[in-house]
Design an enzyme around this catalytic site. Sequence first.
Site, mmCIF file in Angstrom:
data_model
loop_
_atom_site.group_PDB
_atom_site.id
_atom_site.type_symbol
_atom_site.label_atom_id
_atom_site.label_comp_id
_atom_site.label_asym_id
_atom_site.label_seq_id
_atom_site.Cartn_x
_atom_site.Cartn_y
_atom_site.Cartn_z
ATOM 1 N N ARG A 40 0.827 -1.218 0.000
ATOM 2 C CA ARG A 40 0.000 0.000 0.000
ATOM 3 C C ARG A 40 0.857 1.262 0.000
ATOM 4 O O ARG A 40 0.459 2.277 -0.579
ATOM 5 C CB ARG A 40 -0.939 0.012 1.198
ATOM 6 C CG ARG A 40 -2.082 -0.963 0.987
ATOM 7 C CD ARG A 40 -3.053 -0.945 2.128
ATOM 8 N NE ARG A 40 -4.234 -1.704 1.786
ATOM 9 C CZ ARG A 40 -5.061 -2.231 2.679
ATOM 10 N NH1 ARG A 40 -4.835 -2.069 3.966
ATOM 11 N NH2 ARG A 40 -6.111 -2.903 2.291
ATOM 12 N N LYS A 204 -21.205 -16.205 0.331
ATOM 13 C CA LYS A 204 -22.626 -16.010 0.622
ATOM 14 C C LYS A 204 -23.376 -15.192 -0.415
ATOM 15 O O LYS A 204 -22.876 -14.163 -0.885
ATOM 16 C CB LYS A 204 -22.764 -15.288 1.955
ATOM 17 C CG LYS A 204 -22.361 -16.139 3.127
ATOM 18 C CD LYS A 204 -22.559 -15.370 4.404
ATOM 19 C CE LYS A 204 -22.367 -16.263 5.624
ATOM 20 N NZ LYS A 204 -22.401 -15.455 6.850
ATOM 21 N N GLY A 357 -11.781 -8.308 -1.617
ATOM 22 C CA GLY A 357 -10.557 -8.621 -0.884
ATOM 23 C C GLY A 357 -10.045 -10.026 -1.137
ATOM 24 O O GLY A 357 -8.879 -10.226 -1.481
ATOM 25 N N GLY A 380 -13.793 -3.590 0.395
ATOM 26 C CA GLY A 380 -15.149 -3.090 0.643
ATOM 27 C C GLY A 380 -15.539 -1.981 -0.321
ATOM 28 O O GLY A 380 -16.675 -1.926 -0.804
#
Length: 400
Positions: A40, A204, A357, A380
């Site tokens: 990052r 999910k 992610g 996210g």
Amino acid sequence: MNYNKKTVTDIDVKGKKVLCRCDFNVPQDKQTGVITDDKRIRAALPTLQYLLDQGAAVIACSHLGKPKGEVKPALTLAPVAKRLEELLGRPVIFAADAVGPDAQAKAAALKGGEILLLENLRFDKGEEKNDPAFAKALADLAGADGVYVSDAFGTVHRAHASTAGVADYLPAVSGFLIQKELDIIGGALASPKRPLVAILGGSKVSSKIGVINNLLEIADTIIIGGGMAYTFSAAQGGKIGDSLLEADWEDYANEMVKKAAEKGVKLLLPVDTVIADAFAPDANSQVVPAGEVPDGWQGLDIGPKTIELYSAAVADAGTVIWNGPMGVFEFPAFAKGTEAVAEALSKTDAITIVGGGDSAAAVEQLGYADKMTHISTGGGASLEFMEGKALPGVVCLLDK
Ligand code: ADP
Ligand code: MG
């Protein structure tokens, strides 16, 4: 959401103080505090280097971890300042607070071509609350003709003081990282090169509703894999044994199948599946047709026929958006489906975009990272982007 936002090259920064929100939320060794992955920090270099080359005085800032508005010495950004110094090959001045006396004095003395890093923004309660006073204090560090550059894509879905509030007080533009995310993901959502194929997996259905809903409006083909496929299978009367099931979402799954048919969107579901007699890396496994999973067994990957079907759908795509692994890729024995999809993406001429992610981690772990057009830097944030949501950290930037 308008994706056409001004960027650092659209504004004069020469001799100005520039507050640059970076994503320096790096993983650290819990015992020693040593940075275990500086990806990052490296990702922020092009924007920081550009600003410094332009003669701007750069005030970099970021959050690190979850100090929840309290000063937690273990979450200081001091180690990041050191690593940044090594990577930039020039001194990085570090302020012991974010908007306090040390930051104020050091920002005031900062000259063009110099860089200052502020202490962890989330040591202050005002950051996550998007407190206008904290946002104004941050903006004030850059002075009257200051500029705000937003380059932390990982937090653009949050309306915090440093990601959104500060734009009320300074002209706000994107850095190169956010610009790339907007160009590529925004471009794919707004005017995709067709056919647009969306591959959706992961564990999910419930965590992907927003993405499925939005992509149903845009995509030509939707491919379902991963754990969520078994809820679709069960909804259609298939036997899924002990596979992952969200019974509450069966009606939704059926609705989606119906809606896709009405809209002329091709919806592909697995035709076969790799099943295991336990959720374990060394479980016994076999391939069975979808919807024929015996009791005591659970589906952990898509099967070979499904791999063929999905690879063919990707081959002549114009754009592919991929979110969610096809199976439990963390177990090598059940990573074949995810790997095959990554390989198919690496071979197609389509624009290939990976968001999420775990999906990004899977593509990197399997060695296909440099074969993709774009791997989103925000987990996210990329999900909310694909859901078609307005991202506060993007909305606040100046329109082109
Ligand atoms: P992303 O972070 O890319 O959005 P998700 O968090 O939705 O992806 O899903 C990733 C997880 O889904 C992985 O940890 C993977 O092991 C799990 N998964 C994929 N297929 C299955 C399956 N058949 N059964 C259980 N878990 C699965
Ligand atoms: Mg995930």
